[in-house]
Design a protein around this motif. Structure first.
Motif, PDB file in Angstrom:
ATOM      1  N   GLN A   1      39.747  71.777  64.294  1.00 15.16           N
ATOM      2  CA  GLN A   1      40.947  71.077  64.752  1.00 15.16           C
ATOM      3  C   GLN A   1      40.753  70.494  66.143  1.00 15.16           C
ATOM      4  N   PHE A   2      41.315  69.320  66.336  1.00 14.62           N
ATOM      5  CA  PHE A   2      41.282  68.623  67.612  1.00 14.62           C
ATOM      6  C   PHE A   2      42.693  68.129  67.914  1.00 14.62           C
ATOM      7  N   LEU A   3      42.976  67.925  69.187  1.00  8.09           N
ATOM      8  CA  LEU A   3      44.276  67.421  69.601  1.00  8.09           C
ATOM      9  C   LEU A   3      44.071  66.046  70.208  1.00  8.09           C
ATOM     10  N   LEU A   4      44.840  65.075  69.749  1.00  6.57           N
ATOM     11  CA  LEU A   4      44.817  63.735  70.326  1.00  6.57           C
ATOM     12  C   LEU A   4      46.148  63.521  71.021  1.00  6.57           C
ATOM     13  N   ARG A   5      46.084  63.099  72.281  1.00 10.93           N
ATOM     14  CA  ARG A   5      47.292  63.024  73.104  1.00 10.93           C
ATOM     15  C   ARG A   5      47.402  61.681  73.811  1.00 10.93           C
ATOM     16  N   GLU A   6      48.610  61.157  73.798  1.00 12.93           N
ATOM     17  CA  GLU A   6      48.946  59.972  74.575  1.00 12.93           C
ATOM     18  C   GLU A   6      49.800  60.458  75.727  1.00 12.93           C
TER      19      GLU A   6
ATOM     20  N   MET B   1      41.022  53.238  69.810  1.00 19.08           N
ATOM     21  CA  MET B   1      41.748  54.389  69.298  1.00 19.08           C
ATOM     22  C   MET B   1      41.572  55.561  70.268  1.00 19.08           C
ATOM     23  N   ILE B   2      40.511  56.336  70.152  1.00 16.92           N
ATOM     24  CA  ILE B   2      40.251  57.449  71.077  1.00 16.92           C
ATOM     25  C   ILE B   2      39.363  56.901  72.187  1.00 16.92           C
ATOM     26  N   HIS B   3      39.772  57.116  73.441  1.00 23.97           N
ATOM     27  CA  HIS B   3      38.987  56.560  74.537  1.00 23.97           C
ATOM     28  C   HIS B   3      38.358  57.603  75.457  1.00 23.97           C
ATOM     29  N   ALA B   4      38.673  58.886  75.256  1.00 20.02           N
ATOM     30  CA  ALA B   4      38.067  59.889  76.138  1.00 20.02           C
ATOM     31  C   ALA B   4      38.249  61.288  75.585  1.00 20.02           C
ATOM     32  N   ILE B   5      37.272  62.148  75.870  1.00 20.53           N
ATOM     33  CA  ILE B   5      37.473  63.592  75.743  1.00 20.53           C
ATOM     34  C   ILE B   5      37.988  63.990  77.114  1.00 20.53           C
TER      35      ILE B   5
ATOM     36  N   SER C   1      42.107  61.717  74.405  1.00 21.72           N
ATOM     37  CA  SER C   1      43.176  60.836  74.868  1.00 21.72           C
ATOM     38  C   SER C   1      43.156  59.503  74.130  1.00 21.72           C
ATOM     39  N   THR C   2      44.347  58.935  74.002  1.00 22.37           N
ATOM     40  CA  THR C   2      44.517  57.599  73.438  1.00 22.37           C
ATOM     41  C   THR C   2      45.594  56.871  74.223  1.00 22.37           C
TER      42      THR C   2
ATOM     43  N   GLU D   1      45.006  56.398  57.532  1.00 17.87           N
ATOM     44  CA  GLU D   1      44.462  55.412  56.591  1.00 17.87           C
ATOM     45  C   GLU D   1      43.022  55.715  56.202  1.00 17.87           C
ATOM     46  N   LYS D   2      42.284  56.373  57.088  1.00 24.37           N
ATOM     47  CA  LYS D   2      40.882  56.708  56.815  1.00 24.37           C
ATOM     48  C   LYS D   2      40.748  58.050  56.103  1.00 24.37           C
ATOM     49  N   GLY D   3      41.882  58.647  55.722  1.00 31.21           N
ATOM     50  CA  GLY D   3      41.854  59.887  54.961  1.00 31.21           C
ATOM     51  C   GLY D   3      41.663  61.151  55.783  1.00 31.21           C
ATOM     52  N   VAL D   4      41.886  61.055  57.079  1.00 35.27           N
ATOM     53  CA  VAL D   4      41.753  62.223  57.950  1.00 35.27           C
ATOM     54  C   VAL D   4      43.010  63.074  57.836  1.00 35.27           C
ATOM     55  N   SER D   5      42.843  64.393  57.785  1.00 29.02           N
ATOM     56  CA  SER D   5      43.970  65.315  57.756  1.00 29.02           C
ATOM     57  C   SER D   5      44.608  65.351  59.145  1.00 29.02           C
ATOM     58  N   VAL D   6      45.862  64.923  59.238  1.00 26.32           N
ATOM     59  CA  VAL D   6      46.565  64.875  60.521  1.00 26.32           C
ATOM     60  C   VAL D   6      47.866  65.650  60.428  1.00 26.32           C
ATOM     61  N   GLY D   7      48.268  66.245  61.539  1.00 24.05           N
ATOM     62  CA  GLY D   7      49.556  66.914  61.627  1.00 24.05           C
ATOM     63  C   GLY D   7      50.612  65.931  62.097  1.00 24.05           C
ATOM     64  N   GLU D   8      51.831  66.402  62.212  1.00 24.46           N
ATOM     65  CA  GLU D   8      52.923  65.566  62.695  1.00 24.46           C
ATOM     66  C   GLU D   8      52.733  65.219  64.168  1.00 24.46           C
ATOM     67  N   ILE D   9      53.227  64.054  64.558  1.00 17.93           N
ATOM     68  CA  ILE D   9      53.237  63.695  65.977  1.00 17.93           C
ATOM     69  C   ILE D   9      54.316  64.529  66.658  1.00 17.93           C
ATOM     70  N   LYS D  10      53.924  65.232  67.706  1.00 21.23           N
ATOM     71  CA  LYS D  10      54.875  66.022  68.495  1.00 21.23           C
ATOM     72  C   LYS D  10      55.166  65.249  69.773  1.00 21.23           C
ATOM     73  N   ARG D  11      56.433  65.111  70.076  1.00 22.32           N
ATOM     74  CA  ARG D  11      56.841  64.373  71.273  1.00 22.32           C
ATOM     75  C   ARG D  11      57.320  65.372  72.322  1.00 22.32           C
ATOM     76  N   MET D  12      56.548  65.469  73.397  1.00 27.66           N
ATOM     77  CA  MET D  12      56.830  66.416  74.463  1.00 27.66           C
ATOM     78  C   MET D  12      57.074  65.638  75.758  1.00 27.66           C
ATOM     79  N   PRO D  13      57.729  66.249  76.752  1.00 29.25           N
ATOM     80  CA  PRO D  13      57.974  65.549  78.014  1.00 29.25           C
ATOM     81  C   PRO D  13      56.685  65.113  78.710  1.00 29.25           C
ATOM     82  N   TYR D  14      55.597  65.820  78.479  1.00 25.87           N
ATOM     83  CA  TYR D  14      54.342  65.525  79.170  1.00 25.87           C
ATOM     84  C   TYR D  14      53.365  64.741  78.302  1.00 25.87           C
ATOM     85  N   GLY D  15      53.778  64.312  77.118  1.00 26.38           N
ATOM     86  CA  GLY D  15      52.910  63.491  76.289  1.00 26.38           C
ATOM     87  C   GLY D  15      53.178  63.665  74.807  1.00 26.38           C
ATOM     88  N   ASN D  16      52.852  62.647  74.048  1.00 26.90           N
ATOM     89  CA  ASN D  16      52.953  62.692  72.594  1.00 26.90           C
ATOM     90  C   ASN D  16      51.587  63.047  72.040  1.00 26.90           C
TER      91      ASN D  16
END
Length: 136
Positions: free
Chosen positions: A119-124, A1-5, A80-81, A93-108
């Motif tokens: 708050q934390f940001l997870l980015r692909e 899932m998450i592979h790096a800060i 990062s993921t 599924e684990k009950g974590v509060s998440v925001g909407e996925i934002k799709r940007m030219p430089y990453g989702n």
């Protein structure tokens, strides 16, 4: 899932002054610098001998305009993921509060919160240079 800060965002009053501080005084190097439109510049700096986590020097006023809920008084952590959809589903599924996925030219990306409301940001990343820090 998450592979790096991968990135820690420092909200700064003046990106050029911040870049000068980190490169000229702290011995960092510019890892990425990209104009992202007329009013936005993306600047990443990191230790000259390192290849891991970087600081993103982000304009405070721009962030306040983009997202008034973000606390620009302290750094933000970006992780990062390789699969944003899978990570989103798993956290939800684990009950974590998440925001909407934002799709940007430089990453989702999406924000999520821990049990204390931090708050934390997870980015692909979708641009290969953003993963390696080679964009300039």
């Amino acid at each position: 899932m998450i592979h790096a800060i991968s990135k820690i965002t420092l909200y700064v009053n003046n990106q050029e002054e911040a870049k000068a501080f980190w490169t000229e005084k702290a011995g960092f190097e510019v890892r990425a610098e990209e104009q992202m439109g007329p009013d936005m510049k993306w600047i990443e700096v990191g230790p000259a001998q390192g290849d891991g986590t970087v600081f993103v020097l982000y304009d405070k006023k721009l962030m306040e305009a983009q997202n008034p809920k973000v606390n620009v008084g302290h750094p933000s952590v970006m992780m990062s993921t390789d699969n944003i959809e899978e990570a989103y589903k798993e956290l939800l599924e684990k009950g974590v509060s998440v925001g909407e996925i934002k799709r940007m030219p430089y990453g989702n990306m999406f924000q999520f919160e821990d049990m204390d409301g931090n708050q934390f940001l997870l980015r692909e990343d979708t641009m290969s240079g953003w993963r390696t820090g080679i964009i300039s």
